[in-house]
Motif scaffolding. Structure first.
Motif, PDB file in Angstrom:
ATOM      1  N   ASN A   1      42.864  78.594  32.419  1.00  0.00           N
ATOM      2  CA  ASN A   1      41.901  78.088  33.385  1.00  0.00           C
ATOM      3  C   ASN A   1      42.503  78.378  34.745  1.00  0.00           C
ATOM      4  N   VAL A   2      42.019  79.426  35.377  1.00  0.00           N
ATOM      5  CA  VAL A   2      42.593  79.886  36.634  1.00  0.00           C
ATOM      6  C   VAL A   2      41.962  79.163  37.817  1.00  0.00           C
ATOM      7  N   GLY A   3      40.878  78.440  37.575  1.00  0.00           N
ATOM      8  CA  GLY A   3      40.197  77.736  38.660  1.00  0.00           C
ATOM      9  C   GLY A   3      39.131  78.615  39.255  1.00  0.00           C
ATOM     10  N   ARG A   4      39.342  79.017  40.507  1.00  0.00           N
ATOM     11  CA  ARG A   4      38.395  79.902  41.186  1.00  0.00           C
ATOM     12  C   ARG A   4      39.132  81.141  41.631  1.00  0.00           C
ATOM     13  N   ARG A   5      38.390  82.224  41.774  1.00  0.00           N
ATOM     14  CA  ARG A   5      38.976  83.429  42.354  1.00  0.00           C
ATOM     15  C   ARG A   5      37.869  84.314  42.886  1.00  0.00           C
ATOM     16  N   SER A   6      38.220  85.142  43.791  1.00  0.00           N
ATOM     17  CA  SER A   6      37.283  86.118  44.326  1.00  0.00           C
ATOM     18  C   SER A   6      37.136  87.241  43.326  1.00  0.00           C
ATOM     19  N   SER A   7      35.940  87.768  43.194  1.00  0.00           N
ATOM     20  CA  SER A   7      35.707  88.853  42.241  1.00  0.00           C
ATOM     21  C   SER A   7      36.478  90.113  42.621  1.00  0.00           C
ATOM     22  N   ALA A   8      36.988  90.172  43.835  1.00  0.00           N
ATOM     23  CA  ALA A   8      37.776  91.333  44.251  1.00  0.00           C
ATOM     24  C   ALA A   8      39.203  91.288  43.723  1.00  0.00           C
ATOM     25  N   GLN A   9      39.619  90.169  43.135  1.00  0.00           N
ATOM     26  CA  GLN A   9      40.997  90.012  42.690  1.00  0.00           C
ATOM     27  C   GLN A   9      41.135  90.195  41.179  1.00  0.00           C
ATOM     28  N   ARG A  10      40.524  91.181  40.612  1.00  0.00           N
ATOM     29  CA  ARG A  10      40.607  91.409  39.168  1.00  0.00           C
ATOM     30  C   ARG A  10      41.942  92.051  38.820  1.00  0.00           C
ATOM     31  N   GLU A  11      42.599  91.482  37.843  1.00  0.00           N
ATOM     32  CA  GLU A  11      43.858  92.020  37.344  1.00  0.00           C
ATOM     33  C   GLU A  11      43.840  91.926  35.838  1.00  0.00           C
ATOM     34  N   SER A  12      44.559  92.811  35.179  1.00  0.00           N
ATOM     35  CA  SER A  12      44.620  92.760  33.725  1.00  0.00           C
ATOM     36  C   SER A  12      45.788  91.917  33.225  1.00  0.00           C
TER      37      SER A  12
ATOM     38  N   GLU B   1      30.291  85.028  33.289  1.00  0.00           N
ATOM     39  CA  GLU B   1      30.112  86.390  32.798  1.00  0.00           C
ATOM     40  C   GLU B   1      31.367  86.808  32.046  1.00  0.00           C
ATOM     41  N   ASP B   2      31.179  87.186  30.789  1.00  0.00           N
ATOM     42  CA  ASP B   2      32.254  87.705  29.949  1.00  0.00           C
ATOM     43  C   ASP B   2      32.332  89.202  30.242  1.00  0.00           C
ATOM     44  N   ARG B   3      33.380  89.619  30.941  1.00  0.00           N
ATOM     45  CA  ARG B   3      33.466  90.994  31.443  1.00  0.00           C
ATOM     46  C   ARG B   3      33.512  92.061  30.355  1.00  0.00           C
ATOM     47  N   THR B   4      34.160  91.799  29.208  1.00  0.00           N
ATOM     48  CA  THR B   4      34.302  92.854  28.198  1.00  0.00           C
ATOM     49  C   THR B   4      33.469  92.613  26.948  1.00  0.00           C
ATOM     50  N   GLY B   5      33.182  91.370  26.625  1.00  0.00           N
ATOM     51  CA  GLY B   5      32.480  91.060  25.382  1.00  0.00           C
ATOM     52  C   GLY B   5      33.406  91.017  24.176  1.00  0.00           C
ATOM     53  N   ALA B   6      34.689  91.303  24.373  1.00  0.00           N
ATOM     54  CA  ALA B   6      35.668  91.285  23.280  1.00  0.00           C
ATOM     55  C   ALA B   6      36.320  89.905  23.237  1.00  0.00           C
ATOM     56  N   TYR B   7      36.316  89.264  22.082  1.00  0.00           N
ATOM     57  CA  TYR B   7      36.904  87.924  21.998  1.00  0.00           C
ATOM     58  C   TYR B   7      38.421  87.957  22.097  1.00  0.00           C
ATOM     59  N   THR B   8      39.021  89.122  21.931  1.00  0.00           N
ATOM     60  CA  THR B   8      40.480  89.244  21.959  1.00  0.00           C
ATOM     61  C   THR B   8      41.057  89.372  23.363  1.00  0.00           C
ATOM     62  N   GLY B   9      40.206  89.401  24.363  1.00  0.00           N
ATOM     63  CA  GLY B   9      40.690  89.473  25.737  1.00  0.00           C
ATOM     64  C   GLY B   9      39.576  89.780  26.707  1.00  0.00           C
ATOM     65  N   SER B  10      39.361  88.897  27.660  1.00  0.00           N
ATOM     66  CA  SER B  10      38.315  89.114  28.650  1.00  0.00           C
ATOM     67  C   SER B  10      38.464  88.117  29.789  1.00  0.00           C
ATOM     68  N   ASP B  11      37.794  88.406  30.888  1.00  0.00           N
ATOM     69  CA  ASP B  11      37.685  87.488  32.010  1.00  0.00           C
ATOM     70  C   ASP B  11      36.315  86.835  31.952  1.00  0.00           C
ATOM     71  N   PHE B  12      36.257  85.567  32.302  1.00  0.00           N
ATOM     72  CA  PHE B  12      35.010  84.811  32.331  1.00  0.00           C
ATOM     73  C   PHE B  12      34.851  84.248  33.736  1.00  0.00           C
ATOM     74  N   ASP B  13      33.980  84.872  34.523  1.00  0.00           N
ATOM     75  CA  ASP B  13      33.766  84.500  35.920  1.00  0.00           C
ATOM     76  C   ASP B  13      32.443  83.768  36.077  1.00  0.00           C
ATOM     77  N   ASP B  14      32.456  82.588  36.694  1.00  0.00           N
ATOM     78  CA  ASP B  14      31.214  81.899  37.017  1.00  0.00           C
ATOM     79  C   ASP B  14      30.505  82.680  38.112  1.00  0.00           C
ATOM     80  N   ILE B  15      29.203  82.872  37.954  1.00  0.00           N
ATOM     81  CA  ILE B  15      28.468  83.680  38.933  1.00  0.00           C
ATOM     82  C   ILE B  15      28.434  83.024  40.312  1.00  0.00           C
ATOM     83  N   TYR B  16      28.690  81.708  40.388  1.00  0.00           N
ATOM     84  CA  TYR B  16      28.750  81.013  41.671  1.00  0.00           C
ATOM     85  C   TYR B  16      30.179  80.770  42.127  1.00  0.00           C
ATOM     86  N   ASP B  17      31.148  81.414  41.477  1.00  0.00           N
ATOM     87  CA  ASP B  17      32.568  81.348  41.837  1.00  0.00           C
ATOM     88  C   ASP B  17      33.111  79.920  41.849  1.00  0.00           C
ATOM     89  N   ARG B  18      32.698  79.117  40.868  1.00  0.00           N
ATOM     90  CA  ARG B  18      33.219  77.754  40.753  1.00  0.00           C
ATOM     91  C   ARG B  18      34.312  77.646  39.705  1.00  0.00           C
TER      92      ARG B  18
END
Length: 191
Positions: free
Chosen positions: A51-62, A11-28
């Protein structure tokens, strides 16, 4: 042909190519596109793919992660194509050399690149039905595709912007995202 293994749905959180988080829906897998915090005004724009690997969706940081980026994209003044550099290797080259037009007279929204794995890949804009951006390999197998949520489509708890990377190519996820970021930059600026 379509790959039938379980893809990574990022999931591309912002849709902006200039900066966004991309989280796998299965947290892989978790990828981030970010600008450096110390970027000087007036210089060309720099984007870094992590490539941050995996993270919990609760750990969002800018802030960018406290690690080296996998790929650095340095655009020239006025948004011109600059240089792409891959961390952990000596590969660094002009973006125009990395992402080449698929034909001499073809549009700029169909480009190919040779991945770090030696395979040739091709990005096309609206080349396949239901996909805004499609990436295929030299055998025409679907490797990845990207869609922004249509503005009139409601979403519930998600952004609706999805980058899908098929499992066989997950090891190339940072490179796929970097090449897609350049393609979206080309489209946004009409290069």
């Amino acid at each position: 042909m379509i790959n039938r293994t379980l893809p990574y749905f990022l999931e591309d959180r912002t849709g902006a190519y200039t900066g966004s988080d991309f989280d796998d829906i299965y947290d892989r897998l978790f990828l981030r596109v970010a600008r450096p915090t110390n970027q000087s005004p007036g210089a060309g724009d720099t984007l870094m793919v992590y490539n941050v690997g995996r993270r919990s969706s609760a750990q969002r940081e800018s802030r960018p992660p406290a690690r080296a980026p996998s790929v650095v994209l340095e655009f020239g003044a006025g948004g011109t194509l600059g240089k792409i550099s891959f961390a952990g290797s000596s590969v660094s080259m002009p973006m125009g050399q990395y992402l080449r037009k698929t034909s001499m007279f073809g549009g700029s929204l169909s480009r190919k690149f040779r991945g770090l794995d030696g395979e040739e890949y091709r990005w096309t804009y609206k080349g396949q039905e239901g996909q805004e951006w499609s990436c295929t390999d030299s055998r025409d197998y679907l490797v990845a595709h990207y869609n922004l949520k249509p503005p009139n489509k409601p979403v519930f708890g998600t952004s609706g912007n999805i980058l899908t990377i098929y499992e066989a190519h997950a090891r190339m996820s940072a490179e796929i995202l970097a090449s897609l970021t350049i393609m979206r930059h080309i489209a946004a600026l009409g290069l």
